[in-house]
Each structure stands twice: as structure tokens, then as C-alpha cells.
Design a protein around this motif. Structure first.
Motif, short mmCIF file in Angstrom:
data_model
loop_
_atom_site.label_atom_id
_atom_site.label_comp_id
_atom_site.label_asym_id
_atom_site.label_seq_id
_atom_site.Cartn_x
_atom_site.Cartn_y
_atom_site.Cartn_z
N VAL A 65 -17.92 -36.09 11.97
CA VAL A 65 -18.53 -37.40 11.81
C VAL A 65 -17.72 -38.44 12.58
O VAL A 65 -18.28 -39.29 13.29
CB VAL A 65 -18.61 -37.79 10.32
N LEU A 66 -16.41 -38.35 12.48
CA LEU A 66 -15.56 -39.32 13.19
C LEU A 66 -15.77 -39.18 14.69
O LEU A 66 -15.75 -40.17 15.43
CB LEU A 66 -14.09 -39.10 12.82
N ASN A 82 -25.71 -46.87 13.99
CA ASN A 82 -27.17 -46.93 13.94
C ASN A 82 -27.66 -46.03 12.82
O ASN A 82 -26.86 -45.44 12.09
CB ASN A 82 -27.77 -46.56 15.29
N GLU A 83 -28.98 -45.89 12.73
CA GLU A 83 -29.56 -45.12 11.62
C GLU A 83 -29.08 -43.67 11.63
O GLU A 83 -28.76 -43.10 10.60
CB GLU A 83 -31.10 -45.17 11.73
N THR A 84 -29.03 -43.08 12.84
CA THR A 84 -28.62 -41.68 12.93
C THR A 84 -27.21 -41.49 12.38
O THR A 84 -26.96 -40.58 11.58
CB THR A 84 -28.63 -41.22 14.40
N ILE A 85 -26.32 -42.38 12.81
CA ILE A 85 -24.93 -42.25 12.35
C ILE A 85 -24.86 -42.46 10.85
O ILE A 85 -24.20 -41.71 10.13
CB ILE A 85 -24.04 -43.25 13.11
N ASN A 86 -25.56 -43.49 10.37
CA ASN A 86 -25.54 -43.76 8.93
C ASN A 86 -25.99 -42.54 8.13
O ASN A 86 -25.33 -42.14 7.17
CB ASN A 86 -26.47 -44.93 8.61
N SER A 87 -27.11 -41.95 8.56
CA SER A 87 -27.61 -40.83 7.76
C SER A 87 -26.66 -39.64 7.88
O SER A 87 -26.46 -38.91 6.91
CB SER A 87 -29.02 -40.45 8.21
N GLU A 88 -26.06 -39.48 9.03
CA GLU A 88 -25.12 -38.36 9.17
C GLU A 88 -23.90 -38.55 8.25
O GLU A 88 -23.44 -37.61 7.61
CB GLU A 88 -24.67 -38.24 10.62
N ILE A 89 -23.41 -39.79 8.21
CA ILE A 89 -22.26 -40.07 7.34
C ILE A 89 -22.63 -39.80 5.89
O ILE A 89 -21.90 -39.12 5.15
CB ILE A 89 -21.79 -41.52 7.51
N LYS A 115 -24.94 -37.89 4.71
CA LYS A 115 -25.12 -36.45 4.48
C LYS A 115 -23.76 -35.76 4.31
O LYS A 115 -23.57 -34.94 3.42
CB LYS A 115 -25.87 -35.85 5.68
N THR A 116 -22.82 -36.13 5.18
CA THR A 116 -21.50 -35.51 5.11
C THR A 116 -20.80 -35.83 3.79
O THR A 116 -20.24 -34.94 3.15
CB THR A 116 -20.63 -36.00 6.27
N VAL A 117 -20.85 -37.09 3.39
CA VAL A 117 -20.13 -37.41 2.15
C VAL A 117 -20.80 -36.76 0.95
O VAL A 117 -20.13 -36.39 -0.01
CB VAL A 117 -19.96 -38.95 1.93
N ASP A 118 -22.12 -36.57 1.02
CA ASP A 118 -22.78 -35.85 -0.08
C ASP A 118 -22.24 -34.44 -0.20
O ASP A 118 -21.91 -33.98 -1.30
CB ASP A 118 -24.29 -35.80 0.15
N SER A 119 -22.14 -33.75 0.93
CA SER A 119 -21.67 -32.37 0.83
C SER A 119 -20.19 -32.33 0.48
O SER A 119 -19.72 -31.43 -0.20
CB SER A 119 -21.97 -31.61 2.12
N ILE A 172 -22.27 -48.41 3.66
CA ILE A 172 -23.46 -48.07 4.45
C ILE A 172 -24.68 -48.77 3.88
O ILE A 172 -25.53 -49.28 4.61
CB ILE A 172 -23.66 -46.53 4.44
N ASN A 173 -24.75 -48.81 2.55
CA ASN A 173 -25.93 -49.43 1.93
C ASN A 173 -25.92 -50.94 2.00
O ASN A 173 -26.97 -51.57 1.90
CB ASN A 173 -26.04 -48.98 0.46
#
Lengths: 408, 170, 313
Positions: free
Chosen positions: A144-145, A168-175, A177-181, A279-280
Motif C-alpha cells: 500500500v505504501l 484518489n478513490e482507488t488508493i482509498n479503497s485499497e488502503i 481493504k488492506t487495513v480490514d485484512s 479516509i472517511n
């Protein structure tokens, strides 16, 4: 080596400068009586690169890149502190969006630093399975970094007056997703740390540093927090976006390595919460403000909470575009003082984990001089490097002299 | 009256000579201007024993031309940074170690010794920090006049060039 | 003459030395591969242990100036020889070992104690700090596991009433249900064997983060290669001994039994790996406590039980 074994059954065991349990050079002369540690001499300084001297000969923007390389792990904390210092002297206010981005990167960095630490600590106590798992999960953060900053460790997000890259949106959603896992993984680590008996027996009451001693030796970061000192610069002296973000200080009363482990694992959870909040709630807006090249004269002391503890930067400007004095007090530097106290009275088996438990960063401590006592090293500027490269290829029968490269 | 002012007032009440030399830079930062050796010792004992500044975070050395400046950064339970400044002449940079009061200062004081050539009296014996063993005497890299370009890494000697004018133009 | 050649063949090729070393390389590979897979790593290719061995053979051997050169260079061979000689008393092909006599159990136990002692002497006479500490730890660890190990290995012989491994295996093969009586000592034996092999969690004699690699830190080249080989063979030796005592299920058909032997050794290896993968290194003083507080009483209880049962059965 026989001089290390004296007549009265005391053995002086050198740990370092090169040793499997140290990731960077440092030297610990451990005097042993059987398996008991009766004395310890801590020697650091092997990584002195003289960065502070270099900073006095380059301008502020160039210094930013030097400061980012003080440490490989907490690079963002150092550059944030330096930027904050310059911005304060210049009297500019950083846009809110940039502050939030800085916080997200800082918390991602904390995740990656703590995961790294957990792996190293497990390796020190011979629990290689956990070591492999934590480092596998650390890769997620590094990925992610890399997406955010283009690099795995020196992300180069900060610039004086803001940040260089937008989310942007892509980065936000990727971050997210990563923190969820990662949250799942961290729960598992916590469960292992709470239940695995061999792990607990290796960590409980090792490397004790009591509340009073922690105060006396000026411990910072997780070491202090594990001794029940609620010191976290994000809360005690909020900077940047931390003024708005709710942060819980994680403390523990174990005063030992086990407490430090618990603090770090719980802090990762806290970091995940902070990242989600940022992020939110990230405000819209510009990323940078203009900062003059010449910084008004003055001096400033900035404190930042790096993953390893409190990071203090002192900056003095004399009104030109080159700083007069830059001084970095890395968190490890503060934690060294109690080390001797922590090592004494323990077993030899506890030495590696006790050293590792402060999450030492030798480079941070020693910072930086261009001088190296090693032979055949020289400092090259850009042109010199280029010439060297061309000559080297010439020796390999490849001629690059006809290539046109813009001179910088 | 906020906490910073309370601290400043109590220091000034005890040491009237400090009144015009102590100032609040901003929130949580109290600076003093240069103190003399004797003044410094008195103040330090007071802030340690009575104002509860029990932690020393750092000592920053600075090169102020003729003098060397030393900034001692103290913090206590209230998390306000108190910065006491001391100044010593470069020709005779002798200070006294405060490591008996603040054991965590040792590493920073050693750094002053190596990088600035400050003589610290009462510093416990120990290894060099951060410069390597065998570093030539009289070379203090963090002083402004010390230029890394003039240091020969192979012979470990520092040679000042004869024509200073040429150096400046470079 | 042909009889003599047959014996030589048995001794040196199958199921003797050659089989021992080849199969131990294979077990070492499986050990590393499974260990790696359980840690989410890729692990080495199948020929890695052999490649390591050959590489070390080709490397220069350095004997430290301070070390006792004779002891330093003899110890790897002593270690290897002890394991090889011990192996011929273990039943591999069918019920019968290559050699057996009525007291071979005692011999095997003595030979079992030699590799750690060899490593101790090697470390002690290296005269280096790390190796001295490592050597002391090896000896300390021996004090911890020797008694539980010996008692748990000897307890089954009380029921069988024999001191020969071949006869013991034969006895239990004939009475398979009796094996379950020995289940507690089977567990203690497994743990003691792990301790003996200095594998995690009992690897503090070679804890790399503390004392680099313990007693063998000064070893290099051919001497180190032989020490490694001896260590691999010791692993197979110990596993075979375990399967002979605690898992003596036999069919009577010689090649089926051999396949059964392979299956049993792999199963025991899996148990040893599981132990290695799930635990952190235990400190040497805790190893002592653990062995004497928990393992020794269990084994003693089993001895009393077996003595009583002997009168009944």
C-alpha cells in the motif's frame, strides 16, 4: 578469544558489531556469570554518517531528502518533523487535506514498523513461524505504501508546505481493504501473544524497566507506555491532523517486554482506527502552500510521535535558504540510556529480546558525516557519479560518451 | 495565567536576574537566553528539585561563531519543554556534566565531546560516541570552520588549505 | 565368502550406512520443506541438503589457532561413527536388525549419548566464547533430558522382558495392544528426543540470536559437513528407534514392513516438525525445570505401572 574468559568464571560475551540478533551494527559487551548477566556495556556509533553536518550545507528542500534518509523505517516521521519545523519558521499553514494525508501515511508507517518489530522480536526468541507470518502480513502494508508513495520505505510524501501526492478513490479503497485484512491478522497475533505459553514465558518479566526508572532514564514510546507512562505526542501535544482525530493512548502496567509487545499490538489496532477515520473524513482541498526559499531567522523545537517514540527535531535558521543547525533526536537515542539497567540481572537468553524490545534503530541514533574511515570510499556529486559510470562501462567495452544526458 | 507563565514566574521569583532572559516562545516551549555557568547550575538544581523537570530529552550543541551554544531540553510531568541555554567560549569550552542529576544525558554529552570539542567535567568513563576510535585529536566535525572537504580519509588528517580565497570561490 | 559379502553389503549399503545417509538427507529435506511450507515460505528444492553437504566438503577447513587441533578434527567423525554403529542395531528391513544380541539396547543408549558429548568436546576445545557457552548449554541440556529419555525408552522393556531391540519389536509386534499401555512414555520420549536433537523449542544450545550457532561456531568446511551429516543421521537414528519401540506394527512380509517403516518415520518426523513450528525457544533453565518437573515423574509412574502389569500380563 581466550582473553574473554577470565579466571573468576566471568565471561565477556561480545554481541556485535556483527551478530545474528542485531539488524544493524551496535556493540554490547555482556559480562556473564554462568548464564546471568552481571554487567553490560552498550556501544553505539557505528552508523554515524554526519547527516547533520550535510544539512548545514544544503538548502531546505535538499535537506528534506537527507532527513528522510535518517532512518529506513520511520522515514516519514523524520521528514514530517522537519517539514513542520520549517513551516513553523516560515509561518505558513499547511492545507488540511495534506495534514490528513500525512497522518494516514504516518499510521501506515506505524503499522509496518510495529509488524516489523513483532517479527524481529519473535525471531529473537526463536519463534520463527510467527516471524514469517508477521513479515508476510507486513508486505501488505508495504504494498500500500508503494502504491501511495511509489516506494516501499522512503515514500517521499512530504514536501515543505504540504504533501506531494494526492489520494484518489482507488488508493482509498485499497488502503481500507488492506487495513480490514490486517485487522484480522492483528487479532490473531493478540490471541497468540495471550495464549502461547512458550512465548509468554520468554517475554514476561524480561527486561524490566519500572515506572520510576523509565522516568529517570527518559524512556519514550512503547517502552515508556509499557511502564504505565501515558506519553504519546499525538495526544499530549497534538500536531497536524491529530488535533481533530481521536487517539487513544495505549498503556500497560507490565513494565517488561511482554508489556511492550502488548502495547505495540494494540497500537496497531489503534492505527487502523485512525486510518479509517482519516479516509472517511478527509477534507477536500489543495495539497501544498507556497513556502519561501529563504526561511526567516529563528529557532524551533518540534516533537512528533514516531512508531518508536518521541522524535524531537531542533531547527535554527539564520534567514538564508540553508539551515544553521539541524538536530535530530531519534526515539531510540532516548531509550538507550535504560538499556544497561534492563540487561543487568537477566539471563543471556534474554539479552537479544531485551535489546530488540526498545525497537532500536542504530541509524536513527547515530544519524549522520560523509567521512568514512573505510578505504576506497569517496563522496561523489552527480557529475562525478556520471563520469564514474561512463568510465566503468568503458572498461566493459561499452562506450556511452556519445549519449546526451542533461547536465544537472 | 496559564501553566507556562506560572513556571516562568516561579523561576523569575527565585532568580530575579533571569527576568529579562526567559521567554515563552509558544505553547509548551519556554526558552532562556544564554546563562553563565554558575547561573546555569543554580537554575538546573531548582528546576530539577522543585519544578519537577525530571527528564532531559536532549542537549543540542550549536556553533555561534566565537561561542558554542548548548541547549538543554527538559521536560517534566506536565509535558512542557523548558530549554535552558548555556554558552561557552570556543577557546575554553569547559562545562560540568549534569549526569549525576540526569543519568540519561550521558550519550548526548559524549556527543558534545566528540562533535564540538566540549570538555565535559565529571562525565563517566566510557567509549567514544559517535566518532570511531582513532579519530584524530582536535577535529570537531560539527564546528562550522571544520570542512569535510579538507579531511583526508586515508591518512585521517585534516589539512587546512593555504589559500583561503580560492576555497571561498569554489 | 558370499555370506561375508552379504553382511558387508548390509552394513555399508542397505540398510546400513548408505541407506542411512541417503534417507537422512531426504528426511532433512522434508524437515526443511515442511517447516518452510508451514511458515508460508517456499522452502528448498529436494537436492538442497546434498548440495549443502557437497558445497561444505569443497570449502576450506579452518582450525582456530587456540583450538585443540586433534579433538577439533576428530569429533565430527566420532559423532558420525557413533550414529552409524548404533543404526545397525535398529530394525529397518523387517523385524530384524542387521545385528542384534541380548543387550544391544544398552549399547544403543550409550551410542545415543555420544553425539551431544562430541559436540560438547568440539565446542569446549574450540576455545571461543560462543562455543564455550554453547558447549556448556549442551551439557546442561543433557542433564535435563537424559533421565526422562532413558526411563521412557526402558519402560516398555519391562513388559517385554528383554534388552534386545529386535526381540522387543518382535514381542510388541506379536502383542500390538500392549503398545497402548506405553502411550504416556511415547509422548515423553518424543519430547525428550526433540530435546536431544536440539530442535526448537529446545534449541537453546545453538540459539543463533544469542550465541550465533553455539558449540559449532568455529567449524567450517569438511569438518562442519560431517557434523551436519552426523546430525542428520542422528535424526533418522532417533526416529527409527522411536518407531521400533513405540510403533512396532508389523505384517511379517518384509517389503511391506519396510514401506510401513518409511510411513512410520515420516509420521514421527511430522510430529517433530509440528513441535518445532509452533513454539518459541525455551530458555535453558526452563528446559531443566520442564524435564525434571513434568517428564521425569510421568516416566517414573510408567515404570511403576509396567512393573505391576508385568506381574498381571
Amino acid at each position: 578469544m581466550s582473553e574473554n574468559i577470565s579466571n573468576n568464571n566471568k565471561i565477556v560475551l561480545p554481541i556485535g558489531p556483527q551478530h545474528p540478533s542485531l539488524d544493524e551494527p551496535g556493540r554490547f559487551d555482556i559480562t556473564l556469570e554462568g548464564e546471568k548477566v552481571v554487567n553490560a556495556v552498550v556501544g553505539v556509533g557505528y552508523n554515524h554518517r554526519g547527516l547533520e553536518k550535510v544539512c548545514e550545507s544544503k538548502n531546505y528542500i535538499q535537506d528534506l531528502y537527507i532527513i528522510e534518509r535518517v532512518c529506513g523505517i520511520c522515514s516519514h516521521s523524520h521528514s514530517t518533523a522537519f517539514c513542520m519545523a520549517v513551516e513553523e519558521l516560515a509561518g505558513v499553514t499547511v492545507p488540511q487535506r495534506a495534514e490528513y494525508i500525512r497522518v494516514v501515511v504516518a499510521e501506515l508507517e506505524r503499522l509496518h514498523s510495529h509488524l516489523l518489530w513483532l517479527g524481529v522480536a519473535c525471531h529473537e526468541i526463536g519463534f520463527d513461524t510467527m516471524f514469517m507470518y508477521t513479515w508476510r502480513d507486513r508486505e501488505k502494508v508495504l504494498d500500500v505504501l508503494a502504491t501511495v508513495g511509489g516506494n516501499r520505505v522512503n515514500y517521499g510524501i512530504n514536501t515543505i508546505g504540504g504533501v506531494r501526492r494526492d489520494f484518489n478513490e482507488t488508493i482509498n479503497s485499497e488502503i481500507l481493504k488492506t487495513v480490514d485484512s490486517l485487522e484480522e491478522d492483528i487479532k490473531r497475533y493478540l490471541e497468540i501473544a495471550m495464549t502461547e505459553t512458550t512465548l509468554i514465558s520468554r517475554l514476561k518479566s524480561k527486561g524490566k524497566l519500572s515506572h520510576e526508572d523509565a522516568l529517570k532514564y527518559g524512556a519514550v514510546g512503547p517502552v515508556a507506555r509499557a511502564a504505565g507512562i501515558a506519553i504519546d505526542i499525538r495526544v499530549t501535544e497534538p500536531y497536524g491532523a491529530y488535533k481533530e482525530i481521536p487517539v487513544n493512548v495505549i498503556t500497560d502496567t507490565n513494565e517488561d517486554v511482554y508489556g511492550r509487545t502488548a502495547v505495540r499490538i494494540l497500537e496497531m489496532q489503534e492505527s487502523i482506527n485512525i486510518i479509517r477515520y482519516c479516509i472517511n473524513n478527509m477534507p477536500e482541498g489543495t495539497l501544498t502552500v507556497k513556502v519561501p526559499r529563504r526561511i526567516p531567522a529563528g529557532e524551533v523545537i518540534v516533537r512528533v510521535e514516531a512508531p518508536r517514540g518521541e522524535d524531537i527535531h531542533y531547527l535554527r535558521s539564520n534567514g538564508t535558504d540553508i539551515p544553521d543547525r539541524v538536530r535530530v533526536r531519534a526515539p531510540t537515542e532516548a531509550n538507550w540510556h535504560g538499556m544497561k539497567h534492563m540487561l543487568k540481572g537477566g539471563n543471556l537468553a534474554d539479552v537479544p529480546i531485551t535489546i530488540a524490545a526498545i525497537d532500536p534503530c542504530y541509524s536513527c541514533t547515530d544519524r549522520a558525516i560523509v567521512i568514512s574511515s573505510e578505504k576506497n570510499t569517496e563522496v561523489m556529486d552527480w557529475r562525478g557519479l556520471r563520469r564514474y559510470g561512463i568510465d566503468w562501462y568503458k572498461k566493459q567495452n561499452i562506450d556511452l560518451t556519445s549519449l546526451k544526458i542533461k547536465e544537472v | 495565567m496559564n501553566r507556562e507563565e506560572a513556571i516562568v514566574n516561579s523561576i523569575c521569583g527565585r532568580f530575579p536576574f533571569l527576568a529579562d532572559r526567559i521567554y515563552i516562545q509558544k505553547d509548551k516551549r519556554i526558552f532562556t537566553k544564554s546563562l553563565l555557568r554558575e547561573e546555569f547550575e543554580q537554575v538546573i538544581a531548582y528546576v530539577h528539585d522543585e519544578l519537577n523537570f525530571t527528564r532531559v530529552s536532549h542537549v543540542v550543541g550549536t556553533d555561534d561563531g566565537e561561542n558554542l551554544g548548548l541547549l538543554y531540553i527538559f521536560s517534566g510531568s506536565e509535558d512542557i519543554l523548558l530549554i535552558l541555554r548555556e554558552s561557552v567560549p570556543k577557546s575554553n569550552p569547559v562545562i560540568k556534566s549534569i549526569s549525576d542529576m540526569y543519568p540519561s544525558i550521558v550519550l548526548h554529552e559524549r556527543e558534545l565531546v566528540d562533535l564540538f570539542g566540549v570538555v565535559v567535567e565529571g562525565l563517566p568513563e566510557g567509549p567514544h560516541y559517535p566518532l570511531p576510535d582513532g579519530w584524530p585529536e582536535g577535529n570537531y566535525p560539527m564546528r562550522k570552520e571544520w570542512n569535510p572537504k579538507h579531511f583526508n580519509k586515508d591518512t585521517m588528517t585534516y589539512e587546512e588549505p593555504q589559500e583561503k580565497e580560492v576555497q571561498k570561490n569554489e | 565368502m558370499i555370506e561375508f559379502l552379504k553382511i558387508l553389503c548390509k552394513l555399508f549399503i542397505f540398510p546400513g550406512f548408505l541407506f542411512l545417509s541417503v534417507y537422512s538427507f531426504l528426511l532433512d529435506f522434508l524437515d526443511r520443506k515442511l517447516y518452510a511450507r508451514m511458515q508460508n515460505r517456499v522452502g528448498p528444492p529436494w537436492y538442497q541438503p546434498l548440495a549443502d553437504f557437497l558445497k561444505l566438503i569443497g570449502k576450506k577447513t579452518i582450525i582456530p589457532a587456540d583450538a585443540n587441533a586433534v579433538i577439533f578434527s576428530v569429533m565430527p567423525l566420532v559423532s558420525l561413527a557413533a550414529v552409524t554403529v548404533g543404526f545397525i542395531y535398529l530394525p529397518v528391513l523387517g523385524k530384524e536388525a542387521i545385528f542384534s544380541f541380548s543387550g544391544d539396547f544398552v549399547i544403543v543408549l550409550y551410542l545415543l549419548a555420544i553425539p551431544p558429548l562430541a559436540a560438547f568436546l568440539a565446542g569446549w576445545y574450540s576455545r571461543a566464547v560462543y562455543s564455550t557457552i554453547g558447549a556448556t548449554r549442551i551439557l546442561t541440556q543433557m542433564f535435563a533430558y537424559e533421565v526422562p529419555l532413558f526411563i521412557s525408552v526402558l519402560a516398555p522393556t519391562l513388559i517385554a522382558g528383554t534388552w534386545s531391540i529386535t526381540e522387543l519389536t518382535g514381542f510388541y509386534a506379536a502383542h500390538p495392544l500392549y503398545i497402548f499401555i506405553n502411550l504416556p512414555v511415547a509422548i515423553t520420549a518424543l519430547i525428550s528426543f526433540q530435546c536431544k536433537l536440539e530442535r526448537a523449542p529446545f534449541d537453546s544450545p545453538e540459539a543463533e540470536t544469542e550465541i550465533v550457532s553455539g558449540a559449532l561456531v568455529e567449524y567450517s568446511g569438511r569438518l562442519l559437513a560431517f557434523f551436519k551429516l552426523a546430525h542428520n543421521c542422528e535424526l533418522l537414528f532417533v526416529i527409527s528407534l522411536f518407531s521400533a519401540i513405540y510403533l512396532p506394527f508389523m505384517t511379517g512380509i518384509i517389503w511391506v514392513d519396510f514401506i510401513l517403516y518409511i510411513v512410520k518415520t515420516l509420521f514421527i518426523l511430522l510430529l517433530l516438525i509440528l513441535m518445532r513450528v509452533t513454539m518459541a525457544r525455551i530458555e535453558i533453565n526452563n528446559t531443566l525445570n520442564f524435564c525434571w518437573k513434568y517428564l521425569a515423574p510421568v516416566t517414573l509412574g510408567q515404570v511403576i505401572l509396567n512393573l505391576l502389569l508385568r506381574g498381571v500380563l
